[in-house]
Scaffold this active site. Structure first.
Site, short mmCIF file in Angstrom:
data_model
loop_
_atom_site.label_atom_id
_atom_site.label_comp_id
_atom_site.label_asym_id
_atom_site.label_seq_id
_atom_site.Cartn_x
_atom_site.Cartn_y
_atom_site.Cartn_z
N LYS A 101 0.76 -1.24 -0.21
CA LYS A 101 0.10 0.07 0.05
C LYS A 101 0.91 1.48 -0.04
O LYS A 101 0.43 2.48 -0.55
CB LYS A 101 -0.86 -0.04 1.10
CG LYS A 101 -1.97 -1.14 1.18
CD LYS A 101 -3.44 -0.78 1.76
CE LYS A 101 -4.36 -1.53 1.39
NZ LYS A 101 -4.18 -3.09 1.85
N GLU A 123 -9.56 6.59 3.76
CA GLU A 123 -10.35 5.52 4.61
C GLU A 123 -9.59 4.53 5.02
O GLU A 123 -8.53 4.17 4.21
CB GLU A 123 -11.62 5.08 3.66
CG GLU A 123 -11.45 4.08 2.74
CD GLU A 123 -10.26 4.34 1.47
OE1 GLU A 123 -10.29 5.55 1.21
OE2 GLU A 123 -9.37 3.57 0.96
N SER A 390 1.74 -9.82 -0.91
CA SER A 390 1.26 -8.60 -0.65
C SER A 390 1.72 -7.69 0.44
O SER A 390 1.90 -6.62 0.49
CB SER A 390 -0.12 -8.28 -1.14
OG SER A 390 -0.91 -9.01 -0.36
C1 LIG Z 1 -4.93 -4.11 1.71
C2 LIG Z 1 -4.44 -5.23 1.48
C3 LIG Z 1 -5.08 -5.96 0.29
C4 LIG Z 1 -5.84 -5.94 -0.42
O1 LIG Z 1 -6.05 -4.94 -1.20
P1 LIG Z 1 -5.80 -4.90 -2.75
O2 LIG Z 1 -6.27 -3.34 -3.30
O3 LIG Z 1 -6.71 -5.80 -3.44
O4 LIG Z 1 -4.45 -5.24 -3.15
C5 LIG Z 1 -3.89 -7.34 0.05
N1 LIG Z 1 -2.90 -7.46 0.86
C6 LIG Z 1 -2.49 -6.72 1.72
C7 LIG Z 1 -1.23 -7.19 2.59
C8 LIG Z 1 -3.38 -5.65 2.33
O5 LIG Z 1 -2.69 -4.70 3.09
#
Ligand SMILES: *Cc1c(COP(=O)(O)O)cnc(C)c1O
Length: 408
Positions: A101, A123, A390
């Site tokens: 993010k 948000e 992610s």
């Molecule tokens: C917020 C988040 C997501 C989901 O958000 P996307 O916009 O679909 O990427 C996925 N993995 C992690 C670690 C997150 O913090």
């Protein structure tokens, strides 16, 4: 709805069109009062991305503050365990604040500064986007207000404290389900009122144009690095790539560079929650319908009257009723496939990855691992699968301990 044959690759830069549409998805569905702000933002973004100074500055902060590039890591023991394709993990979990993010938060904060906006609103659901936004606002000396549902604030008290430590004001939202959707409504209300000096840093590839495009672009670096790294390492592209999909930002950033490489199979993984029954999951392509939510036309979990359905997932970051419009478009074209992973599989794989690799994955990312492992088992040892990790799971250990009946 979609034909069985994969359509020919097309220019991935052709979309969205001038109206912000990805085919019949996307667009701009907002009150009149926000139209001007979105147009101003779109114009500022178009100018910024052509400005070498902006591009160089963003690149510098991504390196120095966020920790890019992230490694492409060969998961040797997970590969052995599966006995199929070689498994690589793209290590977005190593980034500052713990997830992908920060890529988007940095890009948008720099854009806000360029536009002369000194107040940032955002948000947050699980709090990860709020933490990333609070961090960049502290770094650039911007005022920061984060809207968060009252229920989420209680569940994610640690992230609330993190944001406050970094100087953000966290505002509790007590309307509706008191979760992410309600926090988005409140942020949009604030933006309408204060639009002149305020920029809204939206946290996923969602909402009205230009957000889905802009957020995607800020995460494209994930796929660009992955392509270079796998070519350097293996001398060829992977056979399959897997990412989890909440709003869809990590997935579209990871996939974008490969959209016109038809031999690379791209798979998005949604949250199957407790199973595909109404109100028990957040898999928009399992029972969702075309509709409009918070600015864009896309697949949405809704009841026959068009009321937004309750959603559930063990991971707060995937627990949202709408999916990013670009994903709906590429699913229709049969370019991105979708699957889902359920809570119980996720809890099991969370432990498996920790034990075999010494990497505690975010529960969101674990959805991609669950499906990636299933795919790896189906593939041959000379094939390659890359899974986007992610984020890291530090934020989730309390919750998982509780679910496993372990007292901390
Ligand atoms: C917020 C988040 C997501 C989901 O958000 P996307 O916009 O679909 O990427 C996925 N993995 C992690 C670690 C997150 O913090």
């Amino acid at each position: 709805m979609s034909s069985s044959a994969t359509t020919a690759p097309h220019d991935r830069f052709a979309l969205p069109d001038a109206a912000g549409r990805f085919g019949r998805y996307g667009g701009v569905f907002v009150p009149e009062t926000l139209m001007t702000a979105l147009e101003e933002l779109g114009a500022a973004y178009e100018a910024a991305k052509k400005d070498p100074d902006y591009v160089a500055e963003l690149r510098r902060h991504l390196k120095e503050f966020a920790g890019r590039p992230t490694e492409l890591y060969f998961a040797e023991r997970l590969t052995q365990h599966c006995g199929g394709a070689k498994i690589y993990l793209k290590r977005e979990d190593l980034l500052h604040t713990g997830a992908h993010k920060i890529n988007n938060a940095l890009g948008q904060a720099l854009l806000a500064r360029r536009m002369g906006k000194k107040r940032i609103i955002a948000e947050t659901g699980a709090g990860q986007h709020g933490v990333a936004t609070a961090a960049v606002c502290a770094k650039f000396g911007l005022e920061c207000v984060v809207y968060m549902g009252a229920v989420d604030m209680e569940r994610q008290a640690l992230n609330v404290f993190r944001m406050r430590l970094m100087g953000a004001e966290v505002r509790s939202v007590d309307s509706g389900q008191k979760t992410l959707k309600d926090a988005v409504n409140e942020a949009m209300r604030d933006w309408v009122t204060n639009v002149r000096g305020t920029h809204y840093i939206l946290g996923s590839a969602l909402g009205a144009h230009p957000y889905p495009m802009m957020v995607r672009d800020f995460h494209r670096v994930i796929g660009q690095e992955t392509k270079e790294q796998i070519l350097a390492r293996e001398g060829r592209l992977p056979d399959e790539m897997v990412a989890c999909v909440g709003g869809g930002s990590n997935a579209i950033g990871f996939f974008f560079e490969f959209l016109d490489e038809p031999k690379v199979k791209l798979i998005g993984v949604e949250a199957g929650g407790r199973g595909i029954r109404r109100g028990e999951h957040a898999a928009r392509f399992e029972g969702g319908k075309l509709g409009v939510l918070q600015g864009a036309k896309t697949y949405i979990l809704q009841n026959p009257d068009g009321q937004i359905e309750l959603t559930h997932s063990v991971s707060a970051g995937l627990d949202y009723a709408a999916i990013g419009p670009e994903h709906a478009y590429y699913r229709e074209r049969n370019r991105i496939e979708f699957a889902y992973a359920c809570d119980d599989e996720v809890i099991e794989t969370f432990q498996l990855c920790s034990r075999l690799e010494g990497i505690i994955p975010a529960l969101e990312s674990t959805h991609a691992l669950v499906h990636g492992i299933k795919r790896a088992q189906q593939l041959r040892p000379d094939q390659i699968i890359v899974i986007n990790l992610s984020g890291r799971g530090d934020k989730d250990v309390n919750q998982v301990a509780k679910m496993l009946g372990v007292a901390l």
